[in-house]
Design an enzyme around this catalytic site. Structure first.
Site, mmCIF file in Angstrom:
data_model
loop_
_atom_site.group_PDB
_atom_site.id
_atom_site.type_symbol
_atom_site.label_atom_id
_atom_site.label_comp_id
_atom_site.label_asym_id
_atom_site.label_seq_id
_atom_site.Cartn_x
_atom_site.Cartn_y
_atom_site.Cartn_z
ATOM 1 N N ARG A 242 -4.820 -5.047 9.500
ATOM 2 C CA ARG A 242 -3.462 -4.995 10.007
ATOM 3 C C ARG A 242 -2.569 -4.109 9.136
ATOM 4 N NH1 ARG A 242 1.123 -8.201 9.029
ATOM 5 N NH2 ARG A 242 2.475 -8.356 10.823
ATOM 6 N N CYS B 255 35.479 -13.816 -11.513
ATOM 7 C CA CYS B 255 34.404 -14.737 -11.923
ATOM 8 C C CYS B 255 33.216 -13.911 -12.405
ATOM 9 C CB CYS B 255 33.982 -15.633 -10.764
ATOM 10 S SG CYS B 255 32.510 -16.597 -11.154
ATOM 11 N N TYR C 37 -12.954 -14.232 15.712
ATOM 12 C CA TYR C 37 -12.507 -14.704 17.017
ATOM 13 C C TYR C 37 -11.611 -13.637 17.625
ATOM 14 C CZ TYR C 37 -13.766 -19.697 17.155
ATOM 15 O OH TYR C 37 -14.425 -20.888 17.254
ATOM 16 N N TYR D 79 2.011 1.936 -3.429
ATOM 17 C CA TYR D 79 0.885 2.446 -4.208
ATOM 18 C C TYR D 79 0.674 3.930 -3.905
ATOM 19 C CZ TYR D 79 -3.979 3.077 -5.678
ATOM 20 O OH TYR D 79 -5.134 3.542 -6.259
ATOM 21 N N ASP D 80 0.698 4.245 -2.611
ATOM 22 C CA ASP D 80 0.510 5.644 -2.216
ATOM 23 C C ASP D 80 1.589 6.541 -2.798
ATOM 24 O OD1 ASP D 80 -1.721 4.989 -0.894
ATOM 25 O OD2 ASP D 80 -0.836 4.993 1.107
ATOM 26 N N LYS E 164 -4.337 -21.365 15.871
ATOM 27 C CA LYS E 164 -3.925 -20.234 15.045
ATOM 28 C C LYS E 164 -4.818 -20.214 13.813
ATOM 29 C CE LYS E 164 0.096 -17.955 13.065
ATOM 30 N NZ LYS E 164 -0.389 -17.689 11.717
ATOM 31 N N SER F 282 3.689 -9.639 14.197
ATOM 32 C CA SER F 282 3.487 -11.033 13.796
ATOM 33 C C SER F 282 4.169 -11.955 14.800
ATOM 34 C CB SER F 282 4.023 -11.242 12.396
ATOM 35 O OG SER F 282 5.345 -10.796 12.351
ATOM 36 N N ASP G 273 -6.422 -19.255 10.338
ATOM 37 C CA ASP G 273 -5.853 -18.795 9.070
ATOM 38 C C ASP G 273 -6.817 -17.808 8.414
ATOM 39 O OD1 ASP G 273 -4.101 -18.560 7.051
ATOM 40 O OD2 ASP G 273 -4.452 -20.535 6.176
ATOM 41 N N LYS H 237 3.622 -24.311 14.135
ATOM 42 C CA LYS H 237 2.954 -24.569 12.860
ATOM 43 C C LYS H 237 2.756 -26.065 12.600
ATOM 44 C CE LYS H 237 2.405 -21.071 10.388
ATOM 45 N NZ LYS H 237 3.401 -20.268 9.763
ATOM 46 N N ASP I 71 0.834 -1.201 0.000
ATOM 47 C CA ASP I 71 0.000 0.000 0.000
ATOM 48 C C ASP I 71 0.864 1.244 0.000
ATOM 49 O OD1 ASP I 71 -2.031 -1.719 0.061
ATOM 50 O OD2 ASP I 71 -2.738 -1.236 2.077
ATOM 51 N N CYS J 175 33.996 -24.032 -11.022
ATOM 52 C CA CYS J 175 32.877 -23.100 -11.137
ATOM 53 C C CYS J 175 32.289 -23.193 -12.545
ATOM 54 C CB CYS J 175 33.381 -21.691 -10.862
ATOM 55 S SG CYS J 175 32.159 -20.431 -11.210
ATOM 56 N N GLU K 99 -9.145 -12.404 14.731
ATOM 57 C CA GLU K 99 -9.032 -12.884 13.355
ATOM 58 C C GLU K 99 -10.396 -12.946 12.678
ATOM 59 O OE1 GLU K 99 -5.878 -13.364 12.848
ATOM 60 O OE2 GLU K 99 -5.642 -14.584 11.041
ATOM 61 N N GLU L 53 -3.769 -21.795 22.048
ATOM 62 C CA GLU L 53 -5.018 -21.632 21.287
ATOM 63 C C GLU L 53 -4.760 -21.882 19.805
ATOM 64 O OE1 GLU L 53 -5.256 -17.696 22.813
ATOM 65 O OE2 GLU L 53 -4.799 -16.794 20.878
ATOM 66 N N CYS M 119 33.144 -19.760 -14.510
ATOM 67 C CA CYS M 119 34.465 -19.282 -14.931
ATOM 68 C C CYS M 119 35.504 -20.393 -15.002
ATOM 69 C CB CYS M 119 34.952 -18.173 -13.995
ATOM 70 S SG CYS M 119 35.369 -18.747 -12.349
ATOM 71 N N CYS N 21 33.443 -20.831 -5.547
ATOM 72 C CA CYS N 21 34.359 -20.484 -6.629
ATOM 73 C C CYS N 21 35.465 -19.629 -6.018
ATOM 74 C CB CYS N 21 33.586 -19.706 -7.687
ATOM 75 S SG CYS N 21 34.655 -18.832 -8.826
ATOM 76 N N LYS O 251 1.087 -18.392 24.346
ATOM 77 C CA LYS O 251 1.320 -17.045 24.889
ATOM 78 C C LYS O 251 1.562 -17.128 26.389
ATOM 79 C CE LYS O 251 -1.864 -15.139 21.516
ATOM 80 N NZ LYS O 251 -3.233 -14.660 21.254
HETATM 81 S S1 IVH Z 1 -1.573 -13.383 18.556
HETATM 82 C C1 IVH Z 1 1.704 -9.995 18.954
HETATM 83 N N1 IVH Z 1 -3.249 -15.377 18.305
HETATM 84 O O1 IVH Z 1 -1.251 -14.916 13.172
HETATM 85 C C2 IVH Z 1 1.070 -11.205 18.364
HETATM 86 N N2 IVH Z 1 -2.400 -14.378 16.307
HETATM 87 O O2 IVH Z 1 1.716 -14.586 12.721
HETATM 88 C C3 IVH Z 1 -0.375 -11.069 18.118
HETATM 89 N N3 IVH Z 1 -3.306 -15.347 14.262
HETATM 90 O O3 IVH Z 1 -1.118 -11.514 12.483
HETATM 91 C C4 IVH Z 1 -0.977 -12.209 17.416
HETATM 92 N N4 IVH Z 1 -4.612 -16.828 15.210
HETATM 93 O O4 IVH Z 1 -3.343 -12.659 12.156
HETATM 94 C C5 IVH Z 1 -2.482 -14.488 17.665
HETATM 95 N N5 IVH Z 1 -4.774 -17.111 18.236
HETATM 96 C C6 IVH Z 1 -4.022 -16.235 17.600
HETATM 97 C C7 IVH Z 1 -3.980 -16.155 16.203
HETATM 98 C C8 IVH Z 1 -3.151 -15.216 15.585
HETATM 99 C C9 IVH Z 1 -4.204 -16.320 14.065
HETATM 100 C C10 IVH Z 1 -2.614 -14.613 13.184
HETATM 101 C C11 IVH Z 1 -2.701 -13.111 13.299
HETATM 102 C C12 IVH Z 1 -1.290 -12.619 13.305
HETATM 103 C C13 IVH Z 1 -0.534 -13.791 12.794
HETATM 104 C C14 IVH Z 1 0.833 -13.811 13.418
#
Ligand code: IVH
Length: 719
Positions: free
Chosen positions: A154, A466, A241, A51-52, A133, A97, A135, A331, A48, A436, A191, A131, A439, A460, A307
């Site tokens: 975000r 080279c 959520y 773009y701006d 994560k 993130s 998507d 993950k 963004d 290499c 999310e 908890e 060269c 190399c 957390k």
């Molecule tokens: S906590 C300071 N909790 O994952 C950290 N993030 O890679 C705040 N996400 O941008 C994020 N489920 O969009 C948190 N239970 C969860 C989540 C979650 C999905 C996403 C969120 C964040 C990304 C981080």
């Protein structure tokens, strides 16, 4: 090779009217193309901010040449926001993130890191909330006196888009918070996502109606939230959520899990699977349970999040770059597919590293077509890991093999295993080249002094001449975070180098002068014309003044990435000081200059040696000097903050008792100070804990101010 995005070349006040006219047309077309990608495909290809920049440039040119404004101008098209998209919303608390964990061991390490950072005793257990994560895409909701006043995406984490009208249509989002004692300012984050069945339903209808299908639930949720017409958002079954918060004028609880309970009571949907765990075992149990449930949850998740429960501990742990130290994403395993390895190509990088790349029969993994995969190095092909231990059970990779590949997030695809049953009888072990391919010079594996084993990378040996290395160095030199010259990307470097036009960085800046005298002009080249050549020269001229950290990064010294370049720029301030110090540091590890370099927080011996080696090569120094006679390098700006220790250099010594060294360094850096490893005349403070020895003595000798841990705490908290 990535194609560089166009960026504003000539400063607006330097354009003549003809140039301005051409530039306006170009910008209008480019903006239109990005609008289309953004609005119609929900697949923008530039940030963004970029773009701006385009819009700003177009507006600025029109402001200077009002006569050139046409009906097709981007400024004449109606949009809800001045930018033509959504209004920008700065996040008062950034939306960051998460770091990733991929294995059980990574999770153990995370908890250990937390314990160490906080200096927890054996009996102090860092309870951790686990908890799923989700998507989807994150959203920040601001409530003032209990009323929803703003919803923001975000964005880049610091500035998002104002989607208030759209979020008001979502049933999971309360317009007013419930309960008493609601803090005056309350930002709830979480999310936005969609149930799998709703996504499938939408795509079925879309197919019938001939409208564009969504690629996956996440894209669908994102596209639905960022609609210009809120009634479209209202028609999409978006869910939310809540799992976090931003700015809060008061904190209703002291732990993560109590905060989530409070958020739930205030009227939000929180994830019922959220669990408070007391140790690593508990976290891993949670992970396995959710992994098993994954397919039946009804919504997409890509892992779980851990957390630290106590908020005061979260506070102390703080952040490292853009990730919290108090949280991590664990993950799930990546998606896999099977394909055939058609060939192995050897690429030569700018530091001479020979990198094998797998050329695969194209295959789709997780929605993306994959044709290349990294093979890392010679040992990896043989089935040996970096630590000398077997990987893939010691199975080697051969051309013709059927292989299983995987993709995890943005990570480059990897080969995880070989299907031996399908190995052709004629397949032979791969012979890694010892010369290499570019060269013909010897390519060798140096010994790694740390492990005593040969380095995993074969290089190399001909760094001076080279052509592949020289070319890669030039590509790096003009890359986005280095000189970033518009119109001079990988493709042009490749051509200009092959034709002998640009062989060194300085050649870029003498190109115009030489072209004026040349028989065969650039403008006569295939694919060029008078305008594009003029634009190229203007873009080169625009970079004759450059920030010091970009300059240092552009040199392409091994181990000197952007982060280290910034550290060096901030430390030495000017290019003259940097150059002189690096040459002086070549006098040996005992020299003051070397000690000073090695003492920079974040610059270790490996990096220091690489820089010294670079400047020990006369041809590198010549290349730098030739370049410096063509350009001006701006001095680095010191970090500007109004904290009491901004710009100061602090040394921590002795066994600290009130906080860990990492924590102290992090605090210092957060407040704009620099934590250094050694005491010199430049040191502003030495913070000495019990048992401080030579550094304390040195500080006393030099008359540097010495603080106790308590005095330090008082200083940084402004007491
Ligand atoms: S906590 C300071 N909790 O994952 C950290 N993030 O890679 C705040 N996400 O941008 C994020 N489920 O969009 C948190 N239970 C969860 C989540 C979650 C999905 C996403 C969120 C964040 C990304 C981080």
């Amino acid at each position: 090779m990535a194609v560089k995005a166009k960026k504003a070349p000539v400063p607006v006040d330097k354009l003549n009217e003809t140039q301005a006219k051409v530039e306006l047309v170009r910008l209008a077309l480019e903006i239109e193309r990005h609008n289309e990608r953004y609005y119609q495909n929900d697949a923008p290809t530039i940030s963004d901010a970029a773009y701006d920049e385009l819009r700003k440039r177009s507006d600025a040119i029109e402001a200077r040449f009002p006569g050139l404004v046409t009906r097709d101008s981007p400024s004449q098209k109606v949009g809800a926001a001045p930018s033509g998209r959504f209004a920008k919303v700065p996040h008062s608390v950034p939306m960051l993130s998460l770091g990733n964990a991929f294995s059980d061991e990574d999770v153990t390490d995370f908890v250990e890191r937390v314990r160490r950072f906080l200096k927890l005793g054996e009996d102090e257990i860092p309870a951790i909330v686990a908890e799923p994560k989700i998507d989807g895409l994150s959203l920040s909701l601001r409530y003032e006196d209990g009323e929803l006043v703003r919803g923001a995406t975000r964005g880049d984490g610091f500035t998002g888009e104002d989607v208030t009208a759209n979020v008001r249509t979502m049933s999971d989002i309360p317009h007013r918070l419930k309960g008493h004692n609601i803090p005056a300012i309350c930002e709830i984050r979480g999310e936005v996502y969609i149930l799998g069945r709703d996504f499938i339903g939408f795509n079925k209808r879309a197919e019938k109606e001939g409208i564009q299908l969504a690629a996956n639930p996440r894209n669908f949720a994102a596209g639905s939230l960022r609609q210009k017409d809120p009634s479209i958002t209202a028609s999409r079954p978006l869910k939310f959520y809540a799992y976090a918060w931003g700015e809060m004028s008061a904190m209703p609880a002291k732990t993560q899990h109590e905060m989530i309970e409070w958020i739930h009571k205030a009227g939000f949907v929180t994830n019922p699977l959220t669990t408070l765990c007391k140790d690593v075992e508990g976290l891993l149990k949670f992970y396995r349970r959710i992994e098993q449930k994954r397919a039946t949850l009804g919504y997409d998740i890509d892992g779980v999040v851990y957390k630290v429960d106590r908020l005061d501990w979260q506070e102390r742990l703080g952040f490292v770059s853009r990730n919290p130290r108090w949280a991590i994403a664990h993950k799930f395993a990546a998606e896999q597919a099977t394909t055939v390895l058609n060939d192995i190509e050897i690429q030569v990088g700018r530091t001479g590293a020979l990198t094998p790349v797998a050329k695969l029969a194209p295959v789709t993994v997780g929605g993306v077509v994959v044709q290349n995969a990294t093979l890392h190095n010679e040992d990896y092909i043989k089935g040996i890991g970096n630590d000398g231990q077997p990987i893939r059970e010691g199975v080697d990779i051969r051309i013709g093999d059927t292989v299983v590949i995987q993709r995890a997030g943005d990570v480059i695809p990897q080969i995880v295993s070989v299907v031996l049953d399908k190995r052709p009888k004629t397949a032979k072990p791969y012979q890694f080249p010892t010369v290499c391919p570019a060269c013909g010079s010897h390519a060798v594996r140096e010994g790694d002094p740390k492990t005593g084993r040969p380095d995993s990378v074969r290089r190399c040996t001909n760094s001076l001449a080279c052509p592949a290395q020289a070319k890669e160095r030039l590509k790096h030199f003009v890359a986005r975070n280095a000189f970033d010259i518009d119109g001079l990307g990988d493709k042009q470097i490749e051509e200009f180098f092959n034709d002998g036009l640009v062989m060194s960085p300085a050649d870029i800046f003498t190109l115009q002068k030489r072209d004026a005298r040349a028989q065969k002009k650039l403008a006569d080249r295939e694919g060029y014309g008078a305008t594009s050549v003029r634009n190229l020269f203007a873009a080169i001229d625009a970079r004759r003044t450059i920030a010091l950290h970009r300059f240092i990064f552009a040199l392409g010294i091994r181990h000197v990435g952007e982060g280290n370049a910034k550290l060096l720029a901030r430390h030495y301030g000017t290019v003259e000081a940097f150059r002189a110090a690096m040459i002086a540091a070549g006098e040996g590890p005992e020299s003051e200059a070397y000690q000073d370099l090695n003492g920079i927080e974040g610059i270790g011996t490996v990096v220091a040696n690489a820089i010294v080696e670079f400047f020990a090569e006369p041809h590198s120094v010549k290349a730098v000097d030739d370049l410096l006679s063509e350009i001006t390098v701006q001095p680095a700006e010191k970090a500007k903050t109004d904290s009491p220790i901004a710009g100061k250099i602090v040394v921590f010594t002795g066994s600290l008792e009130k906080f860990t060294r990492d924590e102290a360094k992090a605090t210092a850096e957060r407040l704009g100070a620099k934590a250094s490893g050694s005491v010199s005349k430049k040191t502003d403070y030495v913070v000495a804990g019990p048992g401080a020895g030579s550094k304390l003595a040195e500080a006393n000798k030099l008359g540097v101010k010495v603080l106790t841990e308590d005095e330090w705490l008082a200083l940084v908290s402004g007491r």
